[in-house]
Enzyme design. Structure first.
Site, PDB file in Angstrom:
ATOM      1  N   GLY A  94       0.683  -1.545   0.245  1.00  0.00           N
ATOM      2  CA  GLY A  94      -0.235   0.158  -0.448  1.00  0.00           C
ATOM      3  C   GLY A  94       0.988   1.295   0.203  1.00  0.00           C
ATOM      4  O   GLY A  94       0.827   2.698  -0.458  1.00  0.00           O
ATOM      5  N   GLU A 112      -7.236   1.171   4.384  1.00  0.00           N
ATOM      6  CA  GLU A 112      -8.131   0.672   5.401  1.00  0.00           C
ATOM      7  C   GLU A 112      -9.715   0.172   5.138  1.00  0.00           C
ATOM      8  O   GLU A 112     -10.083   0.017   5.822  1.00  0.00           O
ATOM      9  CB  GLU A 112      -7.934   1.222   6.425  1.00  0.00           C
ATOM     10  CG  GLU A 112      -6.227   1.621   6.874  1.00  0.00           C
ATOM     11  CD  GLU A 112      -6.101   1.613   8.705  1.00  0.00           C
ATOM     12  OE1 GLU A 112      -7.002   2.189   9.145  1.00  0.00           O
ATOM     13  OE2 GLU A 112      -5.086   1.341   9.250  1.00  0.00           O
ATOM     14  N   SER A 118      -3.897  -1.651   0.153  1.00  0.00           N
ATOM     15  CA  SER A 118      -3.143  -2.849   0.956  1.00  0.00           C
ATOM     16  C   SER A 118      -3.620  -3.937   1.248  1.00  0.00           C
ATOM     17  O   SER A 118      -4.678  -3.823   1.927  1.00  0.00           O
ATOM     18  CB  SER A 118      -2.109  -1.989   1.805  1.00  0.00           C
ATOM     19  OG  SER A 118      -1.953  -2.610   2.850  1.00  0.00           O
ATOM     20  N   HIS A 143      -5.378  -6.669   7.074  1.00  0.00           N
ATOM     21  CA  HIS A 143      -6.361  -5.805   6.292  1.00  0.00           C
ATOM     22  C   HIS A 143      -7.724  -6.828   5.606  1.00  0.00           C
ATOM     23  O   HIS A 143      -7.479  -7.993   6.123  1.00  0.00           O
ATOM     24  CB  HIS A 143      -5.740  -4.851   4.666  1.00  0.00           C
ATOM     25  CG  HIS A 143      -4.809  -3.817   5.679  1.00  0.00           C
ATOM     26  ND1 HIS A 143      -4.556  -3.005   5.169  1.00  0.00           N
ATOM     27  CD2 HIS A 143      -4.146  -3.426   6.805  1.00  0.00           C
ATOM     28  CE1 HIS A 143      -4.017  -2.120   5.414  1.00  0.00           C
ATOM     29  NE2 HIS A 143      -3.398  -2.740   6.739  1.00  0.00           N
ATOM     30  N   ARG A 155       7.838  -1.678 -21.537  1.00  0.00           N
ATOM     31  CA  ARG A 155       7.486  -2.312 -22.521  1.00  0.00           C
ATOM     32  C   ARG A 155       5.873  -2.653 -21.970  1.00  0.00           C
ATOM     33  O   ARG A 155       5.293  -3.986 -23.141  1.00  0.00           O
ATOM     34  CB  ARG A 155       8.443  -3.420 -22.107  1.00  0.00           C
ATOM     35  CG  ARG A 155       8.593  -3.462 -19.904  1.00  0.00           C
ATOM     36  CD  ARG A 155       9.320  -4.723 -20.267  1.00  0.00           C
ATOM     37  NE  ARG A 155       9.900  -5.363 -18.587  1.00  0.00           N
ATOM     38  CZ  ARG A 155      10.131  -5.900 -18.409  1.00  0.00           C
ATOM     39  NH1 ARG A 155      10.775  -7.445 -19.390  1.00  0.00           N
ATOM     40  NH2 ARG A 155      10.574  -6.664 -17.153  1.00  0.00           N
ATOM     41  N   ASN A 176      11.048   0.423  -8.999  1.00  0.00           N
ATOM     42  CA  ASN A 176      10.543  -0.945  -9.111  1.00  0.00           C
ATOM     43  C   ASN A 176       9.472  -1.091  -8.052  1.00  0.00           C
ATOM     44  O   ASN A 176      10.199  -1.566  -6.635  1.00  0.00           O
ATOM     45  CB  ASN A 176      12.527  -1.765  -9.408  1.00  0.00           C
ATOM     46  CG  ASN A 176      11.231  -3.300  -9.538  1.00  0.00           C
ATOM     47  OD1 ASN A 176      10.535  -3.953  -9.386  1.00  0.00           O
ATOM     48  ND2 ASN A 176      12.272  -4.517  -9.542  1.00  0.00           N
ATOM     49  N   ARG A 201       6.932  -3.773  -8.339  1.00  0.00           N
ATOM     50  CA  ARG A 201       6.767  -4.987  -9.308  1.00  0.00           C
ATOM     51  C   ARG A 201       5.832  -5.681  -7.984  1.00  0.00           C
ATOM     52  O   ARG A 201       6.970  -5.853  -6.801  1.00  0.00           O
ATOM     53  CB  ARG A 201       7.204  -5.458 -10.609  1.00  0.00           C
ATOM     54  CG  ARG A 201       7.051  -4.429 -11.234  1.00  0.00           C
ATOM     55  CD  ARG A 201       7.845  -5.339 -12.385  1.00  0.00           C
ATOM     56  NE  ARG A 201       8.812  -5.984 -12.208  1.00  0.00           N
ATOM     57  CZ  ARG A 201       9.999  -5.330 -12.924  1.00  0.00           C
ATOM     58  NH1 ARG A 201      10.409  -4.948 -13.901  1.00  0.00           N
ATOM     59  NH2 ARG A 201      11.048  -6.356 -12.465  1.00  0.00           N
TER      60      ARG A 201
HETATM   61  C1  LIG Z   1      -3.949   3.743   5.633  1.00  0.00           C
HETATM   62  C2  LIG Z   1      -2.182   3.629   5.236  1.00  0.00           C
HETATM   63  N1  LIG Z   1      -2.149   4.025   4.116  1.00  0.00           N
HETATM   64  C3  LIG Z   1      -0.590   2.726   3.955  1.00  0.00           C
HETATM   65  C4  LIG Z   1      -0.903   1.763   4.692  1.00  0.00           C
HETATM   66  C5  LIG Z   1       0.248   1.364   3.821  1.00  0.00           C
HETATM   67  O1  LIG Z   1      -0.115   0.373   3.578  1.00  0.00           O
HETATM   68  P1  LIG Z   1       1.391  -1.195   3.543  1.00  0.00           P
HETATM   69  O2  LIG Z   1       1.449  -1.801   5.061  1.00  0.00           O
HETATM   70  O3  LIG Z   1       0.565  -2.258   2.849  1.00  0.00           O
HETATM   71  O4  LIG Z   1       2.385  -0.376   2.930  1.00  0.00           O
HETATM   72  C6  LIG Z   1      -0.776   1.836   5.418  1.00  0.00           C
HETATM   73  C7  LIG Z   1      -1.083   0.487   6.334  1.00  0.00           C
HETATM   74  O5  LIG Z   1      -1.203  -0.408   7.142  1.00  0.00           O
HETATM   75  C8  LIG Z   1      -2.560   2.281   5.884  1.00  0.00           C
HETATM   76  O6  LIG Z   1      -3.417   2.121   7.085  1.00  0.00           O
END
Ligand SMILES: Cc1ncc(COP(=O)(O)O)c(C=O)c1O
Length: 418
Positions: A83, A190, A211, A216, A247, A265, A267
């Site tokens: 996320g 979230e 995310s 989650h 690509r 990167n 990915r």
């Molecule tokens: C509101 C929010 N944004 C972004 C993220 C970041 O996600 P990730 O842990 O997948 O990097 C989180 C993570 O819990 C989050 O609660």
């Protein structure tokens, strides 16, 4: 096939590593943020990818992207490895030279004080300047009523964070952004599966990010997604995701190794895409069970003689069909002093707790390090949520009466601390 030689080793591994074997010896009850996140089907889908020996950028990632876009009702979806990466790509797409109406260095963006580290930092890293605002006590999201009173003439972007499945007054927010020509970005990391008036959260903004981190609504261990509305944005995200390379886009040049833009990167692995896709198929079912469990805790606790309105619970905004994964609690003001002891007690009882996001983010040391709050602005509601709040997980299997009774009795234990 040599792998067949591993047959008995694999059987032994499956027997000894099942998460369900790990239980609290004293009670048999455990309340982790996420109970056994993966079904056998999820694991099998991941194994299929591993056994295919093609674990990056094959068809399964594209399939997950297109099914995800369909599920939330978006035109396009791009999968990334977290996320945080979804927010990073979004921020850098918005300042990119080929982006129409691109943002410029030092342009201001609004971000709520209850935010996650990597909601905030990607936009700062892309050269934008944060303006913090308070959140609403009703939904813990950006306070749109306060925003209406603010001078927004210098604001170019509003970052809305849909906290723990809830939603701000998203239609008013969308209206403000349209009228004032402000980008609306929804960090929906979230709130996958939450729908406001039957439209998925994440689709109200110009971009929405998701995310699939462990606790989650769905999880692929790590993983994230960005949704957007135009093909141009979609292709820009794909170029930035992968080295600035053309690509993977429809207008690619016949020249190989053609780098047309800056890049990262970010990915994902096909392994995570396969697990994410498998989980997406049962998201609606998990959402319903979590709604049931949340209501069961509240209804059961309110029937206890020692309930006495000890907490405030978190309610879904009107017209929201919520998709929960956490159960936030605000302790009554007169109990705040006991919070530390109480949290320790819950953790000792194997009830895992977390702060609500990271509390008031302005109190974090990184904010002082980068002098993001030089005027020492205070945010009343964010402070309250920080001081009074925490959350526990909501499982994807229905609570039995015995289990919920165990939980609520522990939750009401706070009064026993002097
Ligand atoms: C509101 C929010 N944004 C972004 C993220 C970041 O996600 P990730 O842990 O997948 O990097 C989180 C993570 O819990 C989050 O609660």
């Amino acid at each position: 096939m040599k792998l067949l030689n591993y047959n008995s080793k694999i059987k032994k591994l499956i027997k000894t590593t099942s998460f369900k074997n790990i239980k609290n010896k004293n009670t048999n009850y455990n309340f982790p943020l996420l109970e056994d996140g993966f079904t056998d089907e999820d694991i099998f889908k991941g194994l299929e990818v591993l056994l295919s020996r093609k674990i990056t950028m094959s068809k399964i990632t594209e399939e997950f992207e297109s099914k995800f876009a369909k599920y939330v009702g978006a035109n396009y979806a791009v999968m990334v490895n977290s996320g945080s990466s979804a927010n990073l790509l979004t921020a850098f797409a918005l300042v990119n030279p080929i982006k129409e109406n691109k943002l410029n260095y030092n342009d201001k963006f609004i971000v709520p004080a209850i935010c996650w580290s990597t909601s905030l930092w990607p936009f700062i890293q892309s050269g934008l300047k944060p303006v913090f605002v308070d959140v609403s006590k009703d939904d813990f999201c950006i306070d749109v009523e306060q925003l209406k009173k603010k001078d927004l003439s210098k604001i170019k972007l509003i970052l809305s964070i849909n906290i723990l499945g809830n939603s701000p007054d998203i239609l008013s927010l969308q209206k403000i952004c349209k009228e004032k020509n402000i980008y609306l970005i929804e960090d929906n990391c979230e709130a996958l599966g939450s729908k406001f008036k039957n439209k998925s959260l994440g689709t109200f903004g110009d971009f929405g990010t998701f995310s699939f981190y462990y606790s989650h609504q769905i999880t692929s261990g790590e993983g994230g997604m960005i949704i957007c509305k135009s093909k141009k944005d979609y292709e820009l995200l794909k170029i930035l995701r992968s080295h600035g390379w053309d690509r993977n886009i429809s207008s690619k040049n016949s020249k190989k190794f053609n780098f047309v833009n800056s890049g990262f990167n970010l990915r994902p692995l096909d392994l995570t895409a396969a697990i994410g896709l498998s989980q997406l198929k049962r998201l609606n079912k998990m959402k319903k069970i979590r709604q049931y469990n949340k209501n069961k805790i509240i209804n059961s606790i309110k029937q206890l003689p020692n309930w006495n309105n000890q907490f405030e619970f978190f309610n879904a905004r009107e017209n929201l069909d919520p998709s929960w994964f956490g159960f936030p609690i605000l302790l009554n003001k007169n109990k705040v002093k006991k919070k530390k002891l109480f949290i320790k007690y819950l953790n000792d009882c194997k009830i895992e707790t977390r702060p609500i996001l990271s509390g008031n983010f302005l109190k974090q040391p990184c904010v002082s390090l980068y002098e993001l709050n030089k005027t020492n602005k205070k945010f009343k509601v964010a402070d309250e949520i920080d001081e009074r709040g925490f959350f526990i997980g909501i499982p994807t299997e229905k609570y039995s009466n015995a289990k919920v009774n165990y939980l609520i009795n522990k939750l009401l234990h706070i009064d026993k601390f002097k």
